[in-house]
Design a protein around this motif. Structure first.
Motif, PDB file in Angstrom:
ATOM      1  N   HIS A   9       0.839  -1.189   0.000  1.00  0.00           N
ATOM      2  CA  HIS A   9       0.000   0.000   0.000  1.00  0.00           C
ATOM      3  C   HIS A   9       0.882   1.250   0.000  1.00  0.00           C
ATOM      4  O   HIS A   9       1.909   1.295   0.683  1.00  0.00           O
ATOM      5  CB  HIS A   9      -0.914   0.023   1.222  1.00  0.00           C
ATOM      6  CG  HIS A   9      -1.912  -1.087   1.257  1.00  0.00           C
ATOM      7  ND1 HIS A   9      -3.026  -1.108   0.448  1.00  0.00           N
ATOM      8  CD2 HIS A   9      -1.973  -2.215   2.003  1.00  0.00           C
ATOM      9  CE1 HIS A   9      -3.732  -2.202   0.690  1.00  0.00           C
ATOM     10  NE2 HIS A   9      -3.114  -2.887   1.629  1.00  0.00           N
ATOM     11  N   LEU A  10       0.464   2.251  -0.751  1.00  0.00           N
ATOM     12  CA  LEU A  10       1.156   3.529  -0.737  1.00  0.00           C
ATOM     13  C   LEU A  10       0.664   4.378   0.435  1.00  0.00           C
ATOM     14  O   LEU A  10      -0.520   4.355   0.773  1.00  0.00           O
ATOM     15  CB  LEU A  10       0.921   4.282  -2.046  1.00  0.00           C
ATOM     16  CG  LEU A  10       1.399   3.586  -3.330  1.00  0.00           C
ATOM     17  CD1 LEU A  10       1.113   4.466  -4.545  1.00  0.00           C
ATOM     18  CD2 LEU A  10       2.880   3.243  -3.253  1.00  0.00           C
ATOM     19  N   ASP A  41      -9.987   6.344   0.273  1.00  0.00           N
ATOM     20  CA  ASP A  41      -9.637   5.024   0.804  1.00  0.00           C
ATOM     21  C   ASP A  41      -8.136   4.998   1.066  1.00  0.00           C
ATOM     22  O   ASP A  41      -7.342   4.793   0.141  1.00  0.00           O
ATOM     23  CB  ASP A  41     -10.019   3.917  -0.175  1.00  0.00           C
ATOM     24  CG  ASP A  41      -9.672   2.522   0.356  1.00  0.00           C
ATOM     25  OD1 ASP A  41      -9.176   2.416   1.497  1.00  0.00           O
ATOM     26  OD2 ASP A  41      -9.878   1.542  -0.379  1.00  0.00           O
ATOM     27  N   PRO A  42      -7.703   5.204   2.319  1.00  0.00           N
ATOM     28  CA  PRO A  42      -6.274   5.236   2.621  1.00  0.00           C
ATOM     29  C   PRO A  42      -5.537   3.933   2.309  1.00  0.00           C
ATOM     30  O   PRO A  42      -4.303   3.929   2.257  1.00  0.00           O
ATOM     31  CB  PRO A  42      -6.244   5.543   4.133  1.00  0.00           C
ATOM     32  CG  PRO A  42      -7.514   6.276   4.383  1.00  0.00           C
ATOM     33  CD  PRO A  42      -8.522   5.622   3.473  1.00  0.00           C
ATOM     34  N   GLN A  43      -6.277   2.855   2.094  1.00  0.00           N
ATOM     35  CA  GLN A  43      -5.660   1.583   1.714  1.00  0.00           C
ATOM     36  C   GLN A  43      -5.837   1.284   0.223  1.00  0.00           C
ATOM     37  O   GLN A  43      -5.530   0.182  -0.234  1.00  0.00           O
ATOM     38  CB  GLN A  43      -6.269   0.446   2.537  1.00  0.00           C
ATOM     39  CG  GLN A  43      -6.027   0.554   4.025  1.00  0.00           C
ATOM     40  CD  GLN A  43      -4.565   0.378   4.379  1.00  0.00           C
ATOM     41  OE1 GLN A  43      -3.930  -0.595   3.978  1.00  0.00           O
ATOM     42  NE2 GLN A  43      -4.012   1.316   5.128  1.00  0.00           N
ATOM     43  N   GLY A  44      -6.316   2.272  -0.521  1.00  0.00           N
ATOM     44  CA  GLY A  44      -6.753   2.015  -1.885  1.00  0.00           C
ATOM     45  C   GLY A  44      -5.726   2.239  -2.976  1.00  0.00           C
ATOM     46  O   GLY A  44      -6.064   2.119  -4.159  1.00  0.00           O
ATOM     47  N   ILE A  58      -1.528   1.084  -9.068  1.00  0.00           N
ATOM     48  CA  ILE A  58      -2.946   0.950  -9.383  1.00  0.00           C
ATOM     49  C   ILE A  58      -3.732   1.486  -8.189  1.00  0.00           C
ATOM     50  O   ILE A  58      -3.235   1.459  -7.050  1.00  0.00           O
ATOM     51  CB  ILE A  58      -3.327  -0.525  -9.664  1.00  0.00           C
ATOM     52  CG1 ILE A  58      -4.692  -0.628 -10.354  1.00  0.00           C
ATOM     53  CG2 ILE A  58      -3.306  -1.346  -8.386  1.00  0.00           C
ATOM     54  CD1 ILE A  58      -5.009  -2.028 -10.876  1.00  0.00           C
ATOM     55  N   SER A  59      -4.920   2.019  -8.434  1.00  0.00           N
ATOM     56  CA  SER A  59      -5.809   2.375  -7.332  1.00  0.00           C
ATOM     57  C   SER A  59      -7.006   1.443  -7.357  1.00  0.00           C
ATOM     58  O   SER A  59      -7.524   1.098  -8.419  1.00  0.00           O
ATOM     59  CB  SER A  59      -6.271   3.840  -7.424  1.00  0.00           C
ATOM     60  OG  SER A  59      -7.002   4.086  -8.601  1.00  0.00           O
ATOM     61  N   ALA A  60      -7.395   1.024  -6.173  1.00  0.00           N
ATOM     62  CA  ALA A  60      -8.565   0.162  -5.990  1.00  0.00           C
ATOM     63  C   ALA A  60      -9.313   0.723  -4.791  1.00  0.00           C
ATOM     64  O   ALA A  60      -9.178   0.250  -3.663  1.00  0.00           O
ATOM     65  CB  ALA A  60      -8.148  -1.285  -5.759  1.00  0.00           C
ATOM     66  N   VAL A  61     -10.081   1.764  -5.052  1.00  0.00           N
ATOM     67  CA  VAL A  61     -10.700   2.549  -3.984  1.00  0.00           C
ATOM     68  C   VAL A  61     -12.028   1.925  -3.575  1.00  0.00           C
ATOM     69  O   VAL A  61     -12.908   1.704  -4.410  1.00  0.00           O
ATOM     70  CB  VAL A  61     -10.887   4.008  -4.445  1.00  0.00           C
ATOM     71  CG1 VAL A  61     -11.738   4.786  -3.459  1.00  0.00           C
ATOM     72  CG2 VAL A  61      -9.527   4.673  -4.629  1.00  0.00           C
ATOM     73  N   ARG A  62     -12.149   1.643  -2.291  1.00  0.00           N
ATOM     74  CA  ARG A  62     -13.375   1.071  -1.736  1.00  0.00           C
ATOM     75  C   ARG A  62     -14.262   2.194  -1.204  1.00  0.00           C
ATOM     76  O   ARG A  62     -13.840   2.993  -0.371  1.00  0.00           O
ATOM     77  CB  ARG A  62     -13.037   0.110  -0.593  1.00  0.00           C
ATOM     78  CG  ARG A  62     -12.146  -1.054  -0.990  1.00  0.00           C
ATOM     79  CD  ARG A  62     -11.625  -1.790   0.227  1.00  0.00           C
ATOM     80  NE  ARG A  62     -10.832  -0.889   1.070  1.00  0.00           N
ATOM     81  CZ  ARG A  62     -10.204  -1.273   2.184  1.00  0.00           C
ATOM     82  NH1 ARG A  62     -10.279  -2.519   2.592  1.00  0.00           N
ATOM     83  NH2 ARG A  62      -9.512  -0.395   2.891  1.00  0.00           N
ATOM     84  N   TYR A  63     -15.487   2.222  -1.704  1.00  0.00           N
ATOM     85  CA  TYR A  63     -16.503   3.137  -1.179  1.00  0.00           C
ATOM     86  C   TYR A  63     -17.476   2.280  -0.370  1.00  0.00           C
ATOM     87  O   TYR A  63     -18.406   1.686  -0.909  1.00  0.00           O
ATOM     88  CB  TYR A  63     -17.231   3.850  -2.311  1.00  0.00           C
ATOM     89  CG  TYR A  63     -16.364   4.792  -3.128  1.00  0.00           C
ATOM     90  CD1 TYR A  63     -16.109   6.089  -2.689  1.00  0.00           C
ATOM     91  CD2 TYR A  63     -15.809   4.388  -4.338  1.00  0.00           C
ATOM     92  CE1 TYR A  63     -15.324   6.964  -3.442  1.00  0.00           C
ATOM     93  CE2 TYR A  63     -15.029   5.257  -5.095  1.00  0.00           C
ATOM     94  CZ  TYR A  63     -14.791   6.542  -4.638  1.00  0.00           C
ATOM     95  OH  TYR A  63     -14.011   7.397  -5.388  1.00  0.00           O
ATOM     96  N   GLY A  64     -17.223   2.207   0.925  1.00  0.00           N
ATOM     97  CA  GLY A  64     -18.050   1.354   1.765  1.00  0.00           C
ATOM     98  C   GLY A  64     -17.874  -0.119   1.400  1.00  0.00           C
ATOM     99  O   GLY A  64     -16.852  -0.542   0.847  1.00  0.00           O
TER     100      GLY A  64
END
Length: 283
Positions: A9-10, A41-44, A58-64
């Motif tokens: 994770h960045l 998403d700080p882990q995204g 890559i970004s994999a942003v979780r919205y809920g």
């Protein structure tokens, strides 16, 4: 012998790395996009390293728990076709899990994403040109700030598959040099809003959401009027004919297109009221 890719994770101080890589690819990100993206998403945001050198992101942003969005899928040119992109893609998809997932893909990549279960739903067309607008004087226009954030956040929920309050708090926060936003308020209700932000080249308007074409027009002129004579960008969903007409009315021209793709049930969004999407990277 292929070297091992270490995926991690960045951190918040590294969020500009994918933005810089996107700029090198010609994607023209916003100058201050990083903090809002990270807040979503700080882990995204994932990075892949070889011998301590970051070579793919890559970004994999979780919205809920129900929605996620893929973006910033970039591998440095000298490391392509060696399987590193596939590795970080797999990690990103694992991070999002069983959520409905969206992304914006250029035409030549849609077949690749289709192999992973994504379906093309509609096109987003990037419209560009020089702002010719004067900002209107209209008492229904209010600058975005803490005073109207709650109402804007509630309004935004109609236009996005999940709640994104943490992102919007930063995205809509005014920064005099790089970001301005306005809401259209009538009879005490928000009926549209938009944000203008400085990019490496020109200014992007996004999102631009409005109940009616007239409200969208007023908001567009308000936003574009902040930077009259300068280069502006609006990413319009093709299904919204009024959005395409708005772009044509103010002499914006199509530059390129992406295909909005989803894996899972397609969200029921009011595309006829979406005149400009927020970003290609986060949805």
């Amino acid at each position: 012998m292929t070297k091992e890719l270490k995926i991690r994770h960045l951190s918040d101080v590294e969020i500009d790395i994918p933005l810089d890589m996107a700029m090198q690819e010609g994607w023209n990100p916003g100058l201050e996009d990083g903090p809002a993206f990270f807040a979503a998403d700080p882990q995204g945001f994932l990075g892949g390293e070889i011998d301590g050198k970051l070579i793919t992101v890559i970004s994999a942003v979780r919205y809920g728990d129900s929605f996620g969005f893929i973006g910033f899928y970039i591998c440095k040119r000298e490391y392509r076709t060696q399987g590193f992109g596939h590795q970080i893609w797999a990690q990103a998809m694992s991070h999002l899990g069983p959520r409905l997932i969206g992304l914006d893909a250029v035409n030549e990549q849609t077949a690749s994403y289709a192999e992973h279960g994504f379906k093309s739903i509609y096109r987003n067309i990037r419209q560009t040109g020089i702002s010719l607008c004067d900002a209107p004087i209209d008492p229904r226009i209010a600058p975005l700030g803490h005073g109207v954030f709650s109402a804007v956040n509630s309004y935004d929920r109609r236009f996005f598959p999940a709640q994104r309050e943490d992102f919007l708090k930063i995205w809509t926060a005014p920064m005099l040099e790089t970001r301005r936003g306005f809401a259209f308020i009538e009879d005490g209700e928000v009926k549209g809003y938009g944000v203008l932000r400085a990019c490496h080249e020109g200014f992007k308007i996004g999102p631009l959401f409005a109940d009616t074409p007239d409200i969208a027009d007023t908001l567009f002129r308000t936003l574009a009027g902040q930077v009259k004579g300068q280069f502006i960008i609006l990413d319009t969903p093709e299904p919204n004919a009024a959005a395409l007409l708005l772009a044509e009315r103010y002499e914006l021209s199509p530059e390129f297109e992406t295909f909005r793709m989803y894996r899972g049930a397609v969200p029921d969004l009011p595309l006829d009221q979406i005149y400009g999407i927020t970003t290609f990277e986060l949805g």
